[in-house]
Design a protein around this motif. Structure first.
Motif, PDB file in Angstrom:
ATOM      1  N   LEU A  74      -1.595  64.863 -50.981  1.00 35.93           N
ATOM      2  CA  LEU A  74      -2.479  65.988 -51.299  1.00 35.93           C
ATOM      3  C   LEU A  74      -3.239  66.525 -50.082  1.00 35.93           C
ATOM      4  CD1 LEU A  74      -4.010  64.832 -54.706  1.00 35.93           C
ATOM      5  CD2 LEU A  74      -2.174  66.481 -54.312  1.00 35.93           C
ATOM      6  N   GLN A  77      -2.756  70.335 -49.454  1.00 35.31           N
ATOM      7  CA  GLN A  77      -3.346  71.081 -50.567  1.00 35.31           C
ATOM      8  C   GLN A  77      -4.871  71.048 -50.478  1.00 35.31           C
ATOM      9  OE1 GLN A  77      -1.917  69.801 -54.404  1.00 35.31           O
ATOM     10  NE2 GLN A  77      -3.401  71.037 -55.506  1.00 35.31           N
ATOM     11  N   CYS A 102      -8.781  68.967 -55.569  1.00 32.53           N
ATOM     12  CA  CYS A 102      -7.424  68.778 -56.104  1.00 32.53           C
ATOM     13  C   CYS A 102      -7.394  67.846 -57.317  1.00 32.53           C
ATOM     14  CB  CYS A 102      -6.486  68.252 -55.020  1.00 32.53           C
ATOM     15  SG  CYS A 102      -6.335  69.347 -53.599  1.00 32.53           S
TER      16      CYS A 102
END
Length: 118
Positions: A74, A77, A102
């Motif tokens: 992640l 992101q 996230c």
């Protein structure tokens, strides 16, 4: 068998992790190294560090980081989630800049006081 260098402490032990035998770790000088080796191969995590725009401060950007490690997959992101974030001085160390990044339950917090212009 995977080979890693432990980053838990400055010693930098050379670890060998046997994936076929329940992620058994050798080469570690302490139990923290064994835990690091297992976690790094089963569910790697990282602390994200970055900066965000700071309005009204003495510096145009303020350093930030996650307040706990997030899954490695992640990272991009989470970094993208910081695009367009703008904070306003005064800012204090630990102020939450972005909560629950996230969907991880981890917050991104300021890592520097920015008192603002006088």
């Amino acid at each position: 068998m995977k080979e890693l260098i432990c980053i838990v402490c400055p010693k930098g032990c050379h670890l060998k992790v046997d994936e076929e035998h329940d992620y058994a770790v050798t080469g570690n000088a302490c139990p923290r190294g064994a835990e690091y080796g297992r976690v790094e191969l089963t569910h790697p995590t990282r602390v994200l560090t970055s900066t965000v725009k700071c309005v009204g401060g003495s510096h145009p950007r303020c350093p930030v980081k996650t307040d706990a490690p997030i899954p490695k997959e992640l990272m991009f992101q989470a970094a993208g989630a910081l695009d367009g974030i703008e904070i306003h001085a005064p800012v204090h160390v630990g102020d939450v800049v972005l909560s629950n990044v996230c969907g991880t339950g981890v917050n991104i917090v300021a890592t520097k006081d920015e008192p603002g212009r006088e």
